[in-house]
Scaffold this motif. Structure first.
Motif, PDB file in Angstrom:
ATOM      1  N   SER A   1      -8.914  -3.613  -4.542  1.00 11.22           N
ATOM      2  CA  SER A   1      -8.134  -2.583  -3.860  1.00 11.22           C
ATOM      3  C   SER A   1      -9.029  -1.765  -2.916  1.00 11.22           C
ATOM      4  O   SER A   1     -10.258  -1.722  -3.074  1.00 11.22           O
ATOM      5  CB  SER A   1      -7.465  -1.662  -4.875  1.00 11.22           C
ATOM      6  OG  SER A   1      -8.439  -1.029  -5.689  1.00 11.22           O
ATOM      7  N   GLN A   2      -8.391  -1.120  -1.949  1.00 12.09           N
ATOM      8  CA  GLN A   2      -9.102  -0.308  -0.966  1.00 12.09           C
ATOM      9  C   GLN A   2      -8.524   1.102  -0.942  1.00 12.09           C
ATOM     10  O   GLN A   2      -7.314   1.282  -1.059  1.00 12.09           O
ATOM     11  CB  GLN A   2      -8.975  -0.910   0.434  1.00 12.09           C
ATOM     12  CG  GLN A   2      -9.461  -2.329   0.580  1.00 12.09           C
ATOM     13  CD  GLN A   2      -9.268  -2.840   1.992  1.00 12.09           C
ATOM     14  OE1 GLN A   2      -9.734  -2.234   2.980  1.00 12.09           O
ATOM     15  NE2 GLN A   2      -8.567  -3.954   2.124  1.00 12.09           N
ATOM     16  N   ASP A   3      -9.396   2.080  -0.761  1.00  3.23           N
ATOM     17  CA  ASP A   3      -9.010   3.481  -0.579  1.00  3.23           C
ATOM     18  C   ASP A   3      -9.619   3.968   0.723  1.00  3.23           C
ATOM     19  O   ASP A   3     -10.842   3.901   0.899  1.00  3.23           O
ATOM     20  CB  ASP A   3      -9.491   4.347  -1.746  1.00  3.23           C
ATOM     21  CG  ASP A   3      -8.885   3.933  -3.072  1.00  3.23           C
ATOM     22  OD1 ASP A   3      -7.689   3.591  -3.085  1.00  3.23           O
ATOM     23  OD2 ASP A   3      -9.600   3.945  -4.093  1.00  3.23           O
TER      24      ASP A   3
ATOM     25  N   SER B   1      -4.332   9.580   3.716  1.00  5.40           N
ATOM     26  CA  SER B   1      -4.926   8.904   2.554  1.00  5.40           C
ATOM     27  C   SER B   1      -4.144   7.614   2.311  1.00  5.40           C
ATOM     28  O   SER B   1      -2.929   7.648   2.105  1.00  5.40           O
ATOM     29  CB  SER B   1      -4.875   9.798   1.315  1.00  5.40           C
ATOM     30  OG  SER B   1      -5.380   9.111   0.177  1.00  5.40           O
ATOM     31  N   THR B   2      -4.849   6.468   2.329  1.00 10.60           N
ATOM     32  CA  THR B   2      -4.210   5.160   2.195  1.00 10.60           C
ATOM     33  C   THR B   2      -4.807   4.403   1.028  1.00 10.60           C
ATOM     34  O   THR B   2      -6.035   4.300   0.910  1.00 10.60           O
ATOM     35  CB  THR B   2      -4.386   4.334   3.480  1.00 10.60           C
ATOM     36  OG1 THR B   2      -3.928   5.084   4.602  1.00 10.60           O
ATOM     37  CG2 THR B   2      -3.618   3.027   3.387  1.00 10.60           C
ATOM     38  N   ASP B   3      -3.956   3.866   0.168  1.00  9.70           N
ATOM     39  CA  ASP B   3      -4.365   2.992  -0.936  1.00  9.70           C
ATOM     40  C   ASP B   3      -3.739   1.618  -0.713  1.00  9.70           C
ATOM     41  O   ASP B   3      -2.514   1.500  -0.622  1.00  9.70           O
ATOM     42  CB  ASP B   3      -3.902   3.555  -2.286  1.00  9.70           C
ATOM     43  CG  ASP B   3      -4.561   4.883  -2.622  1.00  9.70           C
ATOM     44  OD1 ASP B   3      -5.727   5.078  -2.230  1.00  9.70           O
ATOM     45  OD2 ASP B   3      -3.907   5.724  -3.262  1.00  9.70           O
TER      46      ASP B   3
ATOM     47  N   ASP C   1      -3.372  -2.212  -2.269  1.00  7.66           N
ATOM     48  CA  ASP C   1      -3.518  -2.972  -3.509  1.00  7.66           C
ATOM     49  C   ASP C   1      -4.394  -4.201  -3.293  1.00  7.66           C
ATOM     50  O   ASP C   1      -4.398  -4.811  -2.212  1.00  7.66           O
ATOM     51  CB  ASP C   1      -2.154  -3.419  -4.031  1.00  7.66           C
ATOM     52  CG  ASP C   1      -1.246  -2.253  -4.381  1.00  7.66           C
ATOM     53  OD1 ASP C   1      -1.780  -1.148  -4.627  1.00  7.66           O
ATOM     54  OD2 ASP C   1      -0.013  -2.435  -4.414  1.00  7.66           O
TER      55      ASP C   1
ATOM     56  N   GLY D   1       0.818  -1.199   0.000  1.00 10.02           N
ATOM     57  CA  GLY D   1       0.000   0.000   0.000  1.00 10.02           C
ATOM     58  C   GLY D   1       0.853   1.251   0.000  1.00 10.02           C
ATOM     59  O   GLY D   1       2.065   1.204   0.243  1.00 10.02           O
ATOM     60  N   ASP D   2       0.207   2.363  -0.289  1.00 10.64           N
ATOM     61  CA  ASP D   2       0.853   3.680  -0.266  1.00 10.64           C
ATOM     62  C   ASP D   2       0.032   4.601   0.613  1.00 10.64           C
ATOM     63  O   ASP D   2      -1.199   4.508   0.662  1.00 10.64           O
ATOM     64  CB  ASP D   2       0.958   4.258  -1.676  1.00 10.64           C
ATOM     65  CG  ASP D   2       1.831   3.420  -2.587  1.00 10.64           C
ATOM     66  OD1 ASP D   2       3.055   3.476  -2.450  1.00 10.64           O
ATOM     67  OD2 ASP D   2       1.273   2.682  -3.433  1.00 10.64           O
ATOM     68  N   GLN D   3       0.720   5.523   1.269  1.00 12.07           N
ATOM     69  CA  GLN D   3       0.040   6.409   2.208  1.00 12.07           C
ATOM     70  C   GLN D   3       0.621   7.815   2.133  1.00 12.07           C
ATOM     71  O   GLN D   3       1.839   7.996   2.105  1.00 12.07           O
ATOM     72  CB  GLN D   3       0.188   5.855   3.624  1.00 12.07           C
ATOM     73  CG  GLN D   3      -0.665   6.526   4.680  1.00 12.07           C
ATOM     74  CD  GLN D   3      -0.558   5.779   6.002  1.00 12.07           C
ATOM     75  OE1 GLN D   3       0.463   5.838   6.673  1.00 12.07           O
ATOM     76  NE2 GLN D   3      -1.619   5.068   6.368  1.00 12.07           N
TER      77      GLN D   3
ATOM     78  N   ASP E   1      -9.639   7.242   3.496  1.00 11.59           N
ATOM     79  CA  ASP E   1      -9.274   8.626   3.801  1.00 11.59           C
ATOM     80  C   ASP E   1      -9.747   8.975   5.207  1.00 11.59           C
ATOM     81  O   ASP E   1     -10.886   8.688   5.584  1.00 11.59           O
ATOM     82  CB  ASP E   1      -9.909   9.604   2.810  1.00 11.59           C
ATOM     83  CG  ASP E   1      -9.314   9.476   1.419  1.00 11.59           C
ATOM     84  OD1 ASP E   1      -8.097   9.244   1.318  1.00 11.59           O
ATOM     85  OD2 ASP E   1     -10.065   9.592   0.439  1.00 11.59           O
TER      86      ASP E   1
END
Length: 417
Positions: free
Chosen positions: A307-309, A287-289, A291, A257-259, A311
């Motif tokens: 995937s999940q988003d 904000s977290t994405d 995969d 994931g990216d944040q 906020d």
């Protein structure tokens, strides 16, 4: 005694005879499940998956995948006979929401390390005023290190599985006094989260590596503005325990994931002798994405996740108070803070999933709405010593949260040159 009738179905893929529930048997199982296994009797979040599984196992009367036929027979038909009774079924799909929640908790831990350093810029040697005035007797460069520990217990709900989580973290950074009104710095952090779900439902490990730019600005005496912005890379390892019918095992997964995180804080401090106090407001955004990924295992109940988003945007209003006590070797500064926090985003999410064996159907896991309003209390102490050396310790307690019982301990040291 329920008669788990089975009929023979020809598997055209290999010419062998395979067992498959008939439509009549499916209706019987559906009635049995409705009477004997209501959603409320299952683990958090499993009710919708059970309904979905029943549909997937009874809809294909033509040529279903042979692996799906075998899994359905073991899960649905075997459950009332040779296997464990259906009331003991454990699919453990209610832990998916914890991925987003632990990501936000990791971000909160990251900013604690930064905020502790920013707080030091407001009271350094006990002289009045924020920002630069406290540190003018030392050099322009400073390095610091802090370690963090968070203990969190989450209550189970009808949608999400409860858990116990331990977060360990470290932050290393350095900053430069640009002028008597501004400080700018850079920090690197690492957070390791170990989470165990209730009822032996599985576990989750999260590792977060972050880099954060931060700064402090003093527009006028006693007033201050803090800011930070950062990025984190996230790595998840998951394990979901499964026990249903004749099936028992674990589904494992891993994903990345990216944040992005950013925040502002502003406040004003009045000083009277050794006492300083004043109001403070904060704004924090995460904000977290995450995969999508596919679980691994041999149960036949492995899932594929989209995937999940996630906020999160919180606003905080509070007050801080400190006292400066001069001693022979420096200054001791005990302090306390209390903030009221409001969550403006992080709404309930519907996460789409499918069986890895049969991706034709999709079901959703729904997460809880957040607790919109709660409080955070802090008690801490710092010691300013000779030669630009300072040590600090801070305890934080979450108060009046609907789902969470959590506390954090942060300690560290810094040196100015």
């Amino acid at each position: 005694m329920v008669n788990h009738e089975r009929v023979k179905m020809k598997d055209t893929t290999n010419g062998n005879q395979r067992n498959k529930p008939s439509c009549r048997t499916a209706l019987g199982m559906g009635l049995f499940l409705a009477l004997g296994l209501p959603s409320s009797a299952m683990a958090s979040g499993d009710g919708d998956f059970w309904d979905f599984l029943l549909v997937q196992c009874t809809k294909n009367e033509g040529n279903p995948p042979p692996e799906l036929v075998g899994m359905c027979n073991d899960a649905l038909v075997g459950g009332g006979g040779a296997g464990a009774p259906p009331s003991n079924a454990a699919l453990n799909t209610g832990g998916l929401g914890a991925q987003g929640r632990t990501s936000i908790a990791a971000a909160a831990q990251q900013r604690k390390g930064i905020r502790m350093r920013l707080d030091e810029l407001k009271g350094g040697d006990g002289s009045k005023g924020g920002g630069a005035s406290a540190d003018e007797s030392f050099g322009r460069w400073s390095i610091f290190a802090s370690v963090r520990y968070t203990d969190t217990d989450r209550d189970a709900t009808t949608l999400e599985t409860g858990y116990d989580a331990d977060l360990d973290g470290i932050t290393l950074g350095g900053d430069f006094r640009w002028s008597d009104k501004a400080v700018i710095g850079l920090a690197l952090g690492y957070t390791d989260t170990n989470l165990d779900y209730d009822r032996n439902a599985g576990d989750l490990d999260l590792r977060s590596m972050d880099i954060t730019l931060y700064g402090n600005f003093t527009p006028m005496a006693n007033a201050y503005i803090d800011a930070y912005a950062g990025y984190a890379r996230l790595e998840y390892d998951t394990r979901r325990r499964i026990k249903i019918g004749l099936i028992s095992g674990a589904a494992k997964g891993d994903t990345d994931g990216d944040q992005l995180l950013a925040g502002l804080a502003a406040g004003y401090e009045w000083s009277h002798g050794p006492w300083s106090m004043g109001p403070e407001i904060k704004l924090d955004y995460v904000s977290t994405d995450i995969d999508g990924y596919r679980e691994r295992g041999s149960t036949g109940l492995e899932l594929s996740y989209q995937s999940q988003d996630i906020d999160s945007l919180t606003t905080s209003m509070g007050v801080r108070i400190s006292y400066a006590k001069a001693v022979s070797w420096g200054v001791i500064l005990p302090q306390a803070r209390l903030h009221y926090v409001h969550e403006r985003k992080n709404d309930s999410r519907s996460i789409s999933n499918s069986l890895a064996l049969d991706p034709s159907g999709v079901f959703t896991n729904k997460t809880d709405d957040p607790d919109r309003d709660y409080m955070i209390a802090n008690l801490g102490v710092s010691a300013v010593m000779r030669y630009g050396l300072q040590a600090f310790l801070d305890y934080e307690q979450l108060i009046n949260h609907d789902f969470l019982d959590s506390w954090t301990l942060v300690g560290g040291i810094r040196k100015e040159y």
